[in-house]
Design a protein around this motif. Structure first.
Motif, short mmCIF file in Angstrom:
data_model
loop_
_atom_site.label_atom_id
_atom_site.label_comp_id
_atom_site.label_asym_id
_atom_site.label_seq_id
_atom_site.Cartn_x
_atom_site.Cartn_y
_atom_site.Cartn_z
N ARG A 105 0.76 -1.23 0.13
CA ARG A 105 0.05 0.07 0.00
C ARG A 105 0.93 1.14 0.06
N LEU A 106 2.04 1.32 0.59
CA LEU A 106 2.77 2.23 0.91
C LEU A 106 3.48 2.60 -0.46
N LYS A 107 3.78 1.59 -0.94
CA LYS A 107 4.68 1.62 -2.37
C LYS A 107 3.68 2.35 -3.36
N GLN A 108 2.37 2.02 -3.23
CA GLN A 108 1.36 2.25 -4.14
C GLN A 108 1.57 4.12 -4.35
N GLN A 109 1.49 4.49 -2.84
CA GLN A 109 1.54 5.99 -2.59
C GLN A 109 2.85 6.61 -2.91
N PHE A 110 3.94 5.93 -2.53
CA PHE A 110 5.22 6.41 -2.51
C PHE A 110 5.82 5.56 -3.31
N PRO A 111 6.10 5.66 -4.73
CA PRO A 111 6.80 4.61 -5.55
C PRO A 111 8.22 4.67 -5.33
N GLU A 112 8.63 5.73 -4.51
CA GLU A 112 10.19 5.70 -4.28
C GLU A 112 10.68 4.88 -3.08
N LEU A 113 9.45 4.45 -2.32
CA LEU A 113 9.91 3.31 -1.43
C LEU A 113 10.88 2.41 -1.77
N ASN A 114 11.85 2.44 -1.03
CA ASN A 114 13.09 1.17 -1.52
C ASN A 114 12.70 0.02 -1.01
N TRP A 115 11.66 -0.60 -1.43
CA TRP A 115 11.31 -2.01 -0.95
C TRP A 115 11.51 -2.96 -2.07
N GLN A 116 12.33 -3.66 -2.00
CA GLN A 116 12.90 -4.91 -2.90
C GLN A 116 12.23 -6.13 -2.60
N GLN A 117 11.14 -6.61 -3.34
CA GLN A 117 10.58 -7.97 -2.91
C GLN A 117 11.14 -8.83 -3.62
N GLY A 118 12.55 -8.96 -3.40
CA GLY A 118 13.36 -9.95 -4.27
C GLY A 118 13.37 -11.40 -3.98
N GLY A 119 12.88 -11.70 -2.83
CA GLY A 119 12.87 -13.14 -2.21
C GLY A 119 14.17 -13.34 -1.36
N VAL A 120 13.87 -14.20 -0.36
CA VAL A 120 15.01 -14.20 0.43
C VAL A 120 15.23 -16.10 0.69
N LEU A 121 16.37 -16.39 0.53
CA LEU A 121 16.72 -17.94 0.78
C LEU A 121 17.40 -18.04 2.28
N PRO A 179 9.38 -16.35 -1.43
CA PRO A 179 9.42 -15.62 -2.51
C PRO A 179 8.81 -14.32 -2.17
N GLN A 180 8.30 -14.19 -1.15
CA GLN A 180 7.50 -12.81 -1.13
C GLN A 180 8.33 -11.92 -0.21
N ALA A 181 9.53 -12.27 0.46
CA ALA A 181 10.10 -11.70 1.46
C ALA A 181 11.06 -10.70 0.50
N GLY A 182 11.84 -9.89 1.25
CA GLY A 182 12.67 -8.88 0.49
C GLY A 182 13.27 -8.07 1.54
N TRP A 183 14.04 -6.87 0.90
CA TRP A 183 14.60 -6.10 1.86
C TRP A 183 14.39 -4.71 1.77
N ILE A 184 14.69 -3.72 2.60
CA ILE A 184 13.98 -2.53 2.58
C ILE A 184 15.00 -1.48 3.34
N ASP A 185 14.77 -0.17 3.07
CA ASP A 185 15.51 0.82 3.62
C ASP A 185 14.74 1.37 4.68
N PRO A 186 15.00 0.86 6.03
CA PRO A 186 14.23 1.05 7.27
C PRO A 186 14.19 2.61 7.62
N VAL A 187 14.88 3.50 7.37
CA VAL A 187 14.98 4.94 7.61
C VAL A 187 14.03 5.63 6.71
N GLN A 188 14.20 5.17 5.49
CA GLN A 188 13.18 5.96 4.46
C GLN A 188 11.85 5.43 5.03
N LEU A 189 11.73 4.20 4.98
CA LEU A 189 10.28 3.62 5.52
C LEU A 189 9.49 4.51 6.69
N CYS A 190 10.49 4.53 7.61
CA CYS A 190 10.13 5.53 8.87
C CYS A 190 9.71 6.84 8.30
N ARG A 191 10.45 7.60 7.70
CA ARG A 191 10.20 8.96 7.06
C ARG A 191 8.92 8.95 6.20
#
Ligand SMILES: Cc1cc2nc3c(=O)[nH]c(=O)nc-3n(C[C@H](O)[C@H](O)[C@H](O)COP(=O)(O)OP(=O)(O)OC[C@H]3O[C@@H](n4cnc5c(N)ncnc54)[C@H](O)[C@@H]3O)c2cc1C
Length: 440
Positions: A105-121, A179-191
């Motif tokens: 939802r946040l990414k839809q509103q803020f496309p700049e959100l650095n949320w990479q849903q690239g999967g985690v092994l 497959p749905q997991a990923g990595w994010i910039d937590p500081v940007q997320l909080c902002r």
């Protein structure tokens, strides 16, 4: 395991009864709260309340938001996997799914959100995880009954060939894949969360809360010089392990665990990495020519100074688990240390703060096994809540725990099942202590 006499497993035990806010009529007109701590736990809590029409002040000792545990350049969003019918496993799975929907939802509103849903092994780096891989692989119906259903939707077992294809680099063992997991910039997320909340959430930086006191239903927060910081009838402590520094919360079993991430330059071979990999540490695919690798974990250490030996440990563990990823010694370009707030059972502390004197008076004899209906409903310190103890998984757990607090404060149906609520309750350790002698 024997149950208490008269115990109905579908009934919430009276010591886990929640306070009702209908008895606090002032809340109807003045839905105002104060949150202590501007990390991911505090900010998600403030936003969950703002969404329900509250105005919230966040008090933060640092000069900016997300400078403690939530201040790394990147972090992994992944549940702590625990197969079997445990409240812990259920909590992390539900929290993970909640986080995914909030981030989408946040990414839809803020496309700049650095949320990479690239999967985690997740490699089988510990006996615990190896056992879980074995469990998940077993397709027998009987075993599947013990594996709670959500887990089957979020994780798969891959053999080394399939894991290598997904990772883009050679993996020598079977692994769990999210497959749905990923990595994010937590500081940007909080902002961005604060930006979304707008004027409903106000931030007061450079302000350290030294004490809290209640008088006629109103909490007063003061700094270390006793100057007034804020007042409200609702206070939520989301200030990591410092949440137990107040007289009213000193019983909370919070501990420090220092951790450090290292930032290393990517190489031709490491740039092929296409998903994050968790082993005894973790590595995130390169961004701008760098990988974040992590993280050391030193229980009982509250130092946030970067150390060379932690960098070395991060590199050594990476080389041991993924020997072919870097051809030479990875070169470190940066590192950052911070402190995690941990609890003895690895679940956060979320909810109202018990009136310790009431609990001691009314529940000290739980080990005697008196009929459950003989016990009074729990009593709490009016309007005081905690949301802390997120350990090494705060990026996955905080959105759900924020909803738990907000739903409690608004007398809504609880955002989680009763068993999850009891597993998160800040009173659970006190209750376990009083029940201990009876083997129940
Ligand atoms: C090296 C490392 C790597 C990690 N990697 C991951 C990861 O990949 N994935 C993941 O999910 N989690 C990870 N974590 C854990 C995650 O970062 C934490 O669980 C999460 O940040 C906790 O958030 P929080 O808001 O509870 O605490 P914090 O972010 O620490 O926020 C607490 C805030 O309270 C403030 N505060 C404290 N006392 C007071 C006071 N008295 N008055 C006012 N303000 C006060 C502090 O300044 C701080 O800003 C990692 C942690 C570390 C250290």
């Amino acid at each position: 395991m024997a149950l208490l006499k008269g115990f109905d497993p579908f009934m919430v035990a009276p010591w886990f009864d929640l306070p009702t806010h209908k008895l606090r009529p002032q809340l109807k007109d003045r839905r105002h709260g104060v949150v202590v701590g501007a990390g991911i736990a505090g900010i998600t809590t403030a936003c969950a309340l703002a969404k329900r029409g509250w105005t919230v002040e966040i008090i933060e000792s640092n000069e900016a938001i997300a400078q403690g545990g939530s201040g790394n350049p990147q972090g992994i969003v992944l549940p702590r996997i625990n197969i079997g019918d445990s409240a812990e496993g259920e909590f992390y799975d539900v929290a993970f799914l909640k986080t995914l929907s909030e981030l989408e939802r946040l990414k839809q509103q803020f496309p700049e959100l650095n949320w990479q849903q690239g999967g985690v092994l997740q490699l089988g780096s510990t006996e615990r995880i190896k056992k879980q891989i074995a469990h998940l692989k077993c397709t027998s119906e009987a075993l599947h009954k013990t594996v709670h259903k959500t887990i089957c939707k979020i994780v798969q077992v891959l053999n080394s060939k399939a894991a290598s294809e997904i990772a883009g680099v050679k993996i020598d063992e079977e692994a769990l894949y999210f497959p749905q997991a990923g990595w994010i910039d937590p500081v940007q997320l909080c902002r961005l969360l604060l930006k979304k909340a707008g004027d409903s959430v106000q931030l007061k930086n450079n302000c350290h809360v030294g004490s809290i006191d209640i008088d006629e239903g109103v909490w007063t927060l003061r700094d270390e010089k006793q100057s007034l910081v804020a007042q409200s009838d609702t206070v939520i402590l989301a200030n990591a392990s410092a949440a137990s520094n107040f007289t009213q919360t000193a019983f909370l079993p919070l501990n420090d665990a220092r951790g450090q991430i290292s930032v290393v330059s990517s190489t031709e071979s490491s740039q092929k990495l296409s998903c994050a990999i968790c082993h005894n540490g973790y590595i995130i695919p390169e961004s701008n020519g760098k990988h974040v690798i992590g993280a050391s974990f030193i229980a009982g250490d509250d130092s946030a100074e970067s150390r060379l030996e932690d960098d070395r440990e991060n590199i050594n563990r990476l080389r041991k688990s993924l020997p072919g990823l870097f051809s030479g010694e990875p070169s470190i370009v940066d590192s950052r240390a911070a402190v995690r707030a941990t609890t003895p059972d690895r679940l956060p502390l979320v909810g109202p703060v018990a009136d310790e004197a009431f609990f001691a008076k009314n529940y000290h004899d739980l080990h005697k096994g008196r009929p459950v209906e003989k016990y009074a409903s729990a009593q709490y310190l009016d309007g005081l809540y905690v949301n802390t103890g997120h350990g090494a998984r705060g990026l996955t757990s905080a959105f759900l725990t924020a909803e738990v607090i907000a739903s409690q404060l608004n007398d809504e149906p609880l955002a989680v099942s009763d068993s999850i609520w009891q597993a998160l309750s800040p009173s659970r350790f006190t209750i376990r202590k009083y029940r201990k002698a009876s083997n129940i």
